[in-house]
Structure formats: C-alpha cells, structure tokens
Design a protein around this motif. Structure first.
Motif, short mmCIF file in Angstrom:
data_model
loop_
_atom_site.label_atom_id
_atom_site.label_comp_id
_atom_site.label_asym_id
_atom_site.label_seq_id
_atom_site.Cartn_x
_atom_site.Cartn_y
_atom_site.Cartn_z
N GLY A 126 0.79 -1.22 0.00
CA GLY A 126 0.00 0.00 0.00
C GLY A 126 0.82 1.27 0.00
N ALA A 127 2.15 1.16 -0.09
CA ALA A 127 3.00 2.34 -0.10
C ALA A 127 3.09 2.93 -1.50
CB ALA A 127 4.40 1.99 0.41
N LYS A 128 3.23 4.24 -1.57
CA LYS A 128 3.42 4.90 -2.85
C LYS A 128 4.77 4.51 -3.42
CE LYS A 128 3.26 9.49 -5.01
NZ LYS A 128 3.10 10.95 -4.77
N MET A 129 4.79 4.22 -4.70
CA MET A 129 6.05 3.81 -5.33
C MET A 129 6.96 5.01 -5.54
SD MET A 129 4.89 0.99 -8.16
CE MET A 129 3.68 -0.27 -7.76
N SER A 130 8.24 4.82 -5.24
CA SER A 130 9.21 5.88 -5.49
C SER A 130 10.58 5.25 -5.65
CB SER A 130 9.23 6.89 -4.33
OG SER A 130 9.83 6.32 -3.18
N LYS A 131 11.43 5.89 -6.43
CA LYS A 131 12.77 5.38 -6.65
C LYS A 131 13.57 5.35 -5.36
CE LYS A 131 13.06 6.80 -11.51
NZ LYS A 131 13.75 7.68 -12.49
N SER A 132 13.34 6.37 -4.50
CA SER A 132 14.10 6.43 -3.25
C SER A 132 13.76 5.25 -2.34
CB SER A 132 13.83 7.75 -2.54
OG SER A 132 12.45 7.88 -2.22
N LYS A 133 12.51 4.80 -2.38
CA LYS A 133 12.11 3.64 -1.56
C LYS A 133 12.53 2.33 -2.20
CE LYS A 133 7.97 5.79 0.45
NZ LYS A 133 6.49 5.72 0.52
N GLY A 134 12.83 2.35 -3.48
CA GLY A 134 13.22 1.14 -4.17
C GLY A 134 12.08 0.18 -4.42
N ASN A 135 10.84 0.71 -4.44
CA ASN A 135 9.68 -0.18 -4.62
C ASN A 135 8.96 0.06 -5.94
OD1 ASN A 135 8.62 2.33 -4.00
ND2 ASN A 135 7.04 1.55 -2.62
N VAL A 136 9.65 0.71 -6.89
CA VAL A 136 9.03 0.96 -8.19
C VAL A 136 8.94 -0.35 -8.98
CG1 VAL A 136 9.31 2.12 -10.41
CG2 VAL A 136 9.80 3.35 -8.29
N ILE A 137 7.80 -0.58 -9.59
CA ILE A 137 7.59 -1.78 -10.40
C ILE A 137 7.61 -1.39 -11.87
CG2 ILE A 137 5.98 -3.61 -10.99
CD1 ILE A 137 4.98 -3.57 -8.13
N ASP A 138 8.49 -2.02 -12.63
CA ASP A 138 8.59 -1.76 -14.06
C ASP A 138 7.58 -2.66 -14.77
OD1 ASP A 138 9.19 -1.50 -16.74
OD2 ASP A 138 11.33 -1.91 -16.52
N PRO A 139 6.58 -2.10 -15.45
CA PRO A 139 5.57 -2.94 -16.09
C PRO A 139 6.14 -3.84 -17.17
CG PRO A 139 5.33 -0.64 -16.77
CD PRO A 139 6.30 -0.66 -15.64
N LEU A 140 7.18 -3.37 -17.85
CA LEU A 140 7.76 -4.20 -18.92
C LEU A 140 8.48 -5.42 -18.36
CD1 LEU A 140 9.03 -1.44 -21.36
CD2 LEU A 140 6.94 -2.80 -21.49
N THR A 141 9.02 -5.29 -17.15
CA THR A 141 9.61 -6.45 -16.50
C THR A 141 8.54 -7.50 -16.21
OG1 THR A 141 11.34 -5.09 -15.49
CG2 THR A 141 10.90 -7.22 -14.47
N LEU A 142 7.36 -7.03 -15.78
CA LEU A 142 6.25 -7.95 -15.53
C LEU A 142 5.75 -8.56 -16.83
CD1 LEU A 142 4.27 -5.88 -12.86
CD2 LEU A 142 5.77 -7.83 -12.48
N VAL A 143 5.72 -7.78 -17.90
CA VAL A 143 5.31 -8.31 -19.20
C VAL A 143 6.29 -9.39 -19.66
CG1 VAL A 143 5.03 -7.74 -21.65
CG2 VAL A 143 4.05 -6.25 -19.90
N ASP A 144 7.59 -9.13 -19.49
CA ASP A 144 8.59 -10.13 -19.88
C ASP A 144 8.43 -11.41 -19.08
OD1 ASP A 144 9.73 -8.40 -21.71
OD2 ASP A 144 11.25 -7.65 -20.32
N ALA A 145 8.10 -11.27 -17.80
CA ALA A 145 8.03 -12.45 -16.93
C ALA A 145 6.72 -13.22 -17.07
CB ALA A 145 8.22 -12.02 -15.48
N TYR A 146 5.61 -12.49 -17.22
CA TYR A 146 4.30 -13.14 -17.14
C TYR A 146 3.39 -12.91 -18.35
CZ TYR A 146 5.81 -13.16 -12.27
OH TYR A 146 6.53 -13.33 -11.12
#
Length: 987
Positions: A638-658
């Motif tokens: 439920g946390a906001k994604m940010s580069k500083s938190k290191g919790n950003v999700i790259d959609p293309l990485t998910l597309v590649d994987a799934y």
C-alpha cells in the motif's frame, strides 16, 4: 493446427501485434457497423517518457473501453500522441550535447538547438509509443499526434496543424484581453532558468533550521511586551525595543517590505503602525519597514510576527498585495543574489521612501542586496547574513549553562536560538534544485474570465466526473482559481507570437519602452506594426547577432518574445488540436466532443480543468462527456512507489516475466472505482495462471474434437442448456460493469465464470458426454461457449484470446474485429439453471465436508439420502453419474443418519456421509481444535486492533475496511470449524 502444450506469450504478443498493425486494425472507424461514435483521447505521455505502471493502468483501462466499443460495432477512435515536454526534452538534449562534448545551446543558437531536438525526437521519441504497443494498446497509431507538429523548423514527417492551433488560440485570447503580460510570483527553477508549474514542483521533507532575529524599533523606542496563558494570567512582562521574527530563509530579509502581526494579537498592539529596522546591511543605510496587521500570521506560532518578503514567498505575496507593500526582487535567474540595478545606497533610499508611504513607482531597478553579497549564490549569502546579524547581537538568544566535570565550575553563555527541524522544501522534479519563488514578467491567462462555463458544464452534468469525490477537487480549484502562468523561459516549445517595437517620442524611437504586436505570422505582425508606425517607417526584424537599435533610424526593428508557452497550454487544446482544428475537418465534425477521458487524479486541475476551460472558450463545447479518474498504483503493502524507496515496479519487467495479458488482467481486477490498486509480482503470477487455465481448457476441448465458429446451438442436455444460460448471465454482468466503469467487477466476474463455471465445472460435466448420445451437441456447445469467453475476455486480455480465436476455428476476421456477444436473459433456462446449481452445491458440499474432516482423497463414500423433495430427487436422478464421479461417492440411497456420519445439506435435501471407518476421529478432532485455536488467536488480534481508538482514528478508511473484512472471514472460518467439531463430537 494442433495447439502447443503452453502459451508462449513472448512469441505470440510480438506476432499478433505485428499482424494487427499490418491490417491497420485500430484505424478510426475500423469494424464500424453502427452510426454511433466512441472517442477516447489518450493523455499524451511526454516524448521523453518510458512506460511506468501508472501508464500501464491508464492505457489498459482505455483499451478495454475502446476494444469493447469496437467489437460492438461503434465507429471508434482512440487518438494517440505525445506531449513535447518542454523542460524534460530540453534537459535530455542538453545533457546529450554535454556528454558528446558539443557546444552548448547558447553557443549554437536557438534554431540549431531546436534542430538537434528534432533529430533526437526522430531517433528516440517513439520509445513510449512502442512500449504501449507491447502492452496491446489499440490506438489508431496512424494518427499519432505531437504537440509540436507543424512548428517552424519541424522536419519532414512532422507536418501537422497543432502549432497553428496553439498560436491561433493565443492570438485570439490576447486580442480579447484574456491573455496578458504582467509581473507575478511564480515557481522558478534556477537550474533551467524558467518558471515551472506546481505539477513540476516536488515538495520534500528535508532537515532545516529556523533562525530567530530581532528587528529593532526605530529611534530606540520601547514598549511593554506582555504574554498571557489561556486563562489570561500574565506569564511574561518585559520592556522590549524590538520585535522578533523567525525565518528559514534569512537571505530574503534583504527584501522585506513589512513585519505583519495578527489584528487580535494584543502583545503587539502598542507598536502596530510603527517602523522597525531590518537588522542586515550597511548600518548607514539600514532600512525601516512598517509593522502591519493581517489575517495571515498565526499568533500561536513562533513569536506571532512574520516578516513580509512579497517577491520571494507566495504567502507573503498575498499579504503584500492586500496591504500595498512594495515587492523587491533579490535574485537573478540562476538563484544568485542580484548584481544588476541601482547601487545599494540608492536602492535603500528609494525603499525607505516607499516604506514611509511615498509612491516611488516601478521598483524593478531597485536592488537591495548589499555590495558584499552581490553575485553570491543564495545559500552562501544566507550564511553571511546569519553571521552578520549574530555578530551584531541581533539574534534572539537563550542562556546556556554548562558545568565543568572536573572542577564543577559553572559557565553561562548566551547562544542564538536556532530550531533544527524538518521542513518541507520545494524542488524541481527534473532539475533537483531548490525552487525559488520569483517575481518575474510572465504571460498569464485571466482564468476568471473563462472559468464559469467549465464549472457549469460539470454542475449541469454535460460532463460527468467519476468517482464522485473528484468533483470536489475540480470545483475547489476552479472556484478559487488564480491567473495561469503560461510562459516558460525555454527554447523548446511554441514561441510566444508577440513582437516588441519601440515607443515613439519626439520623432525618435525609445527601445526602453516597447509596444506589443501579437499575430500568428510575421507578415501579420509587419502589417500591425506598419499601421501603428505609419507608412514612412520601414519595418524589419531584429537579428540578435546584428547591430544595436538606432533610435534615429527610420527602420523599426521588431524583436520577438523569446519565451515559449507552457506545455499545459498546448496540451489544453489536445482534443480539438488532434482532430484538425482550426480547420473544419471530417474528424472534428464526427468525433468531437469525445466520450471518455481516462486519467489520474493528480492532473485534474492541471490538465482536465484547463482542457474544459480551453475547449469551451475556443469552440463552445465540452471536450469530453465523462472523466473517469483511476487510482494510484501502489506497491503490495500500500506504499506509494518511489525510486528512493526502491519499490518501483517496471511494467515491462512484468510483461517479460508473465505476459501482457496477465499484467492487464491484474490491473483491471484491481481497478475498483475510488481505490488505489496494490500491486506485486505475485498478483500478476496468479493471473498468468489464469491465462494458462484458459489455454489448457481450450486444448482439452480441441483434443475432444471441439471447434469454434459455429452458431449458437440449441442443446437438449441439461448441462449444455445450463452453461448457455450462465454465459448469457455473465455477459449481461460484464456489459453492465463496463458501462458503469466498474472495471474490477467485469474482470472478477469473468474470472469466476471462465475459471470456475467453464474451465472447472463445465469441462468436468462435459467429459462423460463426449462419449454418449449428446456428444455432438456438447462439442458444439463447448465451442460456442469458448468463443464467447474469448470475445468477452478480449478487451482485457487481447493477445491470448486473439491466439485462441485463430487456433480454434476457421475465421473470416481477427477477434479484434469480432462481434461482441449479444445474449439476453431469455437464454437462461430456469430449470437447467436450478438443477445444475443444485448439483454444484451438492458436490461442493460433499467436497468441503471431506476436506474438513480429513477424508482421504481416494476414499469413495456412501451418499445417504436422509430427506429430499421432488425437485431434489429429480436432479439427483438426472445427474447421478456426475455427482458420483466429481464428489467421489457411491450411488445415492435412502437411509437415516447414524453414528459415524456427518451431514451435508442443500436446498430441498439432506444427506449423510459415513466417515467413521475412514478417518481417525480423535486425530481429526485434535487437528481441527488446533486450527480453531490459531484462527481465534488471529481473530482476537484483529479485534483488539479495531477496538483501539488510536488505530481507528489514525488508520486510512481502506485499512480499517480491509482489517474488518479479514476479521469477518476469520470468524466465518471459526464457525465452520466449530460446526465440524460438533459433528465429530456426535460421532
């Protein structure tokens, strides 16, 4: 063609996307079979951008709506395009030039620099477009628009009307007096040396300091300072010859115009209207400023007194405007202390006259920066100001007591009061430097003159904003709207179409005072200037590299405003600009106003509201009939994604994987109206399994001779009649959900139907039918049902459904142009529906009881009918083999419940399952008791949390609702275990 064992998303997605593009499948009007249109405008991503998870959600939802309408035969247009992103693009290209060791933009000039940007755009500007194609976005890419198309210097292939539209609107609003040039406070980025919008400002909490300084009363005057507590009792009484202020930006004290206190603050009532001395600068030129009252200061914060530096603080600017306080600019465009203008002595003299109430006119040339600070960086100047005030003894101090450990001697020392605490500081989101409020000459839109139609359109319902709560954001901003700053000090963008010429005085030209000429073309500007100056004067355009202006020449040299327009101004015309306006194009006539804008909440006022104002002012109509505002994609916690938190999700990485389908389905299933989706890779993996489930069920059908492409069958078997009715039921639910923008309901409904009803129940029910009298009707029904599944899932999962569509039948067109199912309630067979749902309930009841009691999977139990009405007996008789196979029971037989049996009930019937001989009752009882204890412990923890007033008061409503739901689910599980334990106890 025999289906592969599994779906290869990487291979299929690329191949299918290429085929869609080859066939121009997404073109406006493709597959249109009805007169109604459906138009969606893509929120144009920055040309410098790459796909992030917010884009993935936003474009998936748009694509669902577009594909749904296209399959229903609407004349659809999903208009794609990109924003030229002034600051971001200029930064990217300047950085690339620096990396290559090339001369900077100022060295090569404006035309050469913009040519380099066009070169970069040709090489790299389609990155996000290609990424959107990977996601499956079915926009009409042949119409891809760009907010700088048709601009001067645009290369071949970048022709278009957008530049003409932007310039024409500027000129029109200028001539109406709605656009004007003026001096106002703006967010200023010292790195890029330009004004920026609020959206481009990122407020960060950083370590900060609050310094406290004394402003001595003029002439050494004193007053009695009295502080009281809440009950009116005196807590401090002393004679003071100063008023103290607190500031986080001491360098701005140089430009103070007043000290303000609240009208109700009795502490300062004796000195309101008196003058105080700014405690910085050469002593012989110390400025005096008045103490005024205003509602802005908070008497309970700090000393209750606030210094007013109107040219460097937005709140102070408001106070200065209300009270006629002069505005003194202290910094240049790079964030350094000014080195231009009048001398400090002359400037201080003018400012002192102004403080005394004298009208001193324009104070632009006044520079109140002392000589020793001129040209210094603002933060270096801050240190010097602090040191100078402290050295003079004008810092507010406290008495510091220190004891020597060895001798016990006491030392007393006065130290400055400095509060070290976190502060919110504005940074440029692209430059990363601290933003400075700056008083500059900018171009503005007088928004109050164009705002009312935009308010009325939403109030009246001509445009609907969903969810409802976002209307408040829209109304609050527009009802309190300020003038809109539309100029930027950049080179990449639509250059402002205003030229300046000299004023005429005594037969000569004065280039220090200018006249404005606004027109769309240089020829029109020359005509305006000629009419103004007369036929005896020759008009020319000033070349910055040429000679200086000659005031005695008969040639008037016009120079163009160097600023460009804010990108929000040009993108504010996105709906009509992309459809060919100002020309009356067929597209404009057909597709405007548009139907739906899908956007994020963060640009409701920056973009949505401005599009509303602009379109209503320019063409007199709303730009869209519905605005659907989706949530912010957060991480799985439920946390906001940010580069500083290191919790950003790259959609293309998910597309590649799934695969793209799994990501799209996941985002859609989470897109509950008014909620922020919480996304993690495990969620996408679950829906990749859904893709696999559909593939496997279709492969099973193929292996049993099932083909698609047939007409709706008219089966006789109950199972086949039932599944046709279930298909009609889910279609009606999906149509209703999509029409109401309940994307998650459409997705979760389809998941339950396709996985549960089709891939599980119907496939299992159909297996024995493939070998009997109903084999052909079952093959026809299964083929038809799968076709409907592919069609209904296609808007959400376009790739796997397109692949299955092609593999399972001889089709005359791709599924993207397939027909959306048209099924109604009349297709629901009430008797088949009742009977099969009864059968499913019985099988599920038996399976649940077996699992709960720990019955071995391979054990076949007797099914004892203890009570059954006529309908139940009919269902039992008609579907006995199905029940026996799927519930792992022997043929039903009448009997009575007895020792060692557990009960199972369904509508109209009760059954008993003898399990005493197949389980260890004591062991199962212990197992269930242990499970109950664990559940009860978890439930008690949640219950305590919900009964804690602090948790309820501080937690988000969504967290409270989620916790309540978890507790309810645990309590249901506990109740089931207790019922099972009760049955075991009776054995």
């Amino acid at each position: 063609m025999t289906m592969d064992k599994s779906f290869d998303a990487a291979d299929a997605e690329a191949r299918i996307a290429a085929e869609w593009e080859r066939r121009n499948a997404f073109a406006a009007g493709a597959n249109a079979r009805r007169s109604e249109t459906f138009t969606v405008m893509i929120p144009p991503p920055n040309v410098t951008g790459s796909l992030h998870i917010g884009h993935a959600l936003n474009n998936t939802l748009q694509d669902i709506l577009v594909r749904w309408h296209r399959m229903r035969g609407f004349d659809t247009l999903w208009q794609p395009g990109q924003d030229h992103a002034g600051i971001a693009t200029q930064m990217v290209v300047e950085r690339r030039m620096a990396e290559r060791g090339e001369p900077g933009r100022r060295e090569i000039g404006r035309d050469a620099f913009t040519a380099k940007i066009w070169d970069w755009k040709r090489e790299s500007g389609d990155t996000i477009i290609n990424q959107l194609k990977r996601l499956g976005a079915s926009a009409d890419w042949s119409r891809n628009a760009f907010t700088m198309s048709g601009a001067p210097g645009a290369p071949a292939g970048e022709e278009g009307n957008f530049h003409d539209a932007v310039i024409r609107v500027f000129v029109d609003l200028y001539n109406k007096g709605i656009i004007y040039r003026g001096k106002r406070l703006v967010n200023w980025d010292p790195h890029f040396e330009t004004a920026i919008s609020d959206l481009e400002v990122e407020n960060r909490e950083v370590p900060g300091h609050m310094w406290h300084f004394k402003y001595p009363l003029a002439g050494g005057e004193t007053y009695e300072y009295v502080e009281r507590d809440e009950d009116g009792r005196v807590t401090l009484r002393e004679t003071r010859d100063y008023i103290s202020i607190a500031t986080t930006r001491p360098e701005t004290m140089l430009g103070d115009g007043a000290v303000a206190v609240h009208p109700s603050d009795a502490r300062y009532a004796p000195i309101v209207g008196k003058l105080v001395e700014i405690p910085v600068g050469p002593k012989e030129h110390r400025r005096l400023i008045p103490i005024i009252t205003d509602e802005y200061p908070d008497p309970d914060f700090g000393s209750g007194a606030v210094k007013i530096t109107g040219a460097h603080d937005f709140n102070d600017y408001g106070v200065a405007m209300r009270n006629g306080i002069p505005l003194y600019a202290l910094m240049d465009g790079k964030g350094a202390m000014r080195a231009d203008g009048l001398s400090y002595a002359d400037s201080a003299a003018i400012a002192s006259r102004a403080a005394a109430g004298e009208d001193v006119g324009d104070v632009t040339a006044v520079n109140l920066v002392p000589d020793d600070l001129r040209g210094l960086d603002r933060f270096d100047a801050r240190k010097r100001v602090i040191d100078a005030i402290t050295a003079e003894g004008l810092a507010v101090t406290y008495l510091h007591r220190e004891i020597e450990p060895e001798t016990g001697a006491e030392h007393l020392e006065r130290r400055p009061v400095i509060d070290a605490k976190p502060i919110m500081q504005p940074f440029g989101d692209r430059s990363g430097v601290v933003i400075e409020p700056m008083l500059t000459d900018q171009w503005f839109v007088d928004t109050k003159r164009i705002v009312e139609p935009a308010l009325e359109a939403v109030r009246s319902g001509r445009t609907e904003i969903l969810p409802e709560q976002h209307k408040k954001v829209y109304f609050n901003w527009l009802e309190n709207i300020e003038p809109w700053t539309i100029s930027r000090q950049l080179w990449w963008g639509h250059q402002i179409p205003v030229w300046y010429g000299p004023s005429q005085k005594d037969g000569s030209f004065d280039y220090s005072e200018t006249v404005q000429f606004c027109a769309a073309t240089e020829q029109d500007v020359m005509n305006l200037a000629q009419a103004h100056y007369g036929d005896q004067v020759s008009i020319g355009f000033w070349d910055e590299g040429g000679t200086k202006h000659d005031p005695n020449s008969v040639v008037v040299e016009l120079h163009r405003d160097p600023d460009v327009l804010d990108t929000w101004f040009s993108s504010g015309l996105w709906p009509i600009g992309t459809l060919g306006w100002p020309k009356k194009t067929p597209e404009l006539e057909r597709y405007f106003p548009t139907d739906v804008l899908v956007t994020g909440f963060d640009i409701i006022f920056f973009w949505v509201a401005r599009m509303m104002m602009m379109q209503l002012e320019v063409v007199g109509d709303v730009p869209f009939r519905t605005v659907y505002v989706h949530g912010l994609v957060r991480d799985e916690k439920g946390a906001k994604m940010s580069k500083s938190k290191g919790n950003v999700i790259d959609p293309l990485t998910l597309v590649d994987a799934y695969g793209a389908d799994a990501l799209r389905f996941t985002l859609t299933s989470m897109a509950a109206m008014g909620r922020d989706p919480k996304l993690g890779p495990k969620h996408v993996e679950v829906n990749r399994n859904f893709v696999t489930k559909i593939w496997n069920a279709t492969r099973f059908a193929e292996m049993n001779g099932v083909r698609g492409g047939g007409v709706r069958p008219q089966p006789s078997h109950t199972v086949n009649r039932w599944i046709i009715g279930e298909t009609a039921r889910i279609l009606m639910a999906v149509d209703e959900a999509l029409a109401a923008y309940r994307f998650n309901d459409a997705a979760t409904g389809l998941y339950a139907f396709v996985w549960g009803k089709v891939c599980d129940w119907y496939v299992e029910f159909a297996k024995p039918l493939f070998d009997g009298d109903h084999a052909e009707e079952t093959r026809a029904t299964m083929g038809w049902v799968l076709d409907q599944c592919f069609a209904m899932l296609h808007p959400i999962m376009p790739f796997v459904t397109e692949e299955l569509w092609a593999l399972t039948g001889d089709r005359d067109r791709m599924l993207v142009h397939g027909d959306w199912p048209e099924l109604g309630a009349d297709m629901i067979d009430a008797e088949a529906d009742r009977q099969m749902n009864w059968v499913i309930a019985l099988i599920e009841g038996v399976r649940s009881a077996r699992a709960q009691m720990g019955v071995p999977a391979g054990a076949k139990l007797d099914l004892v009918v203890t009570e059954a009405d006529a309908a139940a007996r009919a269902a039992l008789a008609a579907n006995g083999p199905l029940i026996e196979r799927l519930a792992r029971v022997n043929p039903a037989a009448d009997g009575v419940a007895g020792k060692g049996m557990i009960a199972v009930s369904v509508q109209g019937a009760s059954f008993a399952l003898p399990i005493g001989d197949v389980i260890d009752v004591a062991a199962e009882t212990a197992r269930l008791q242990k499970a109950e204890a664990k559940l009860r412990k978890d439930a008690d923890g949640l219950s305590k949390r919900l009964s804690n007033p602090k948790f309820v008061e501080n937690a988000d409503a969504e967290v409270i609702e989620e916790t309540t739901g978890k507790l309810a689910a645990l309590e249901d599980d506990i109740a089931r275990l207790q019922a099972a334990l009760a049955q075991l106890a009776a054995m």
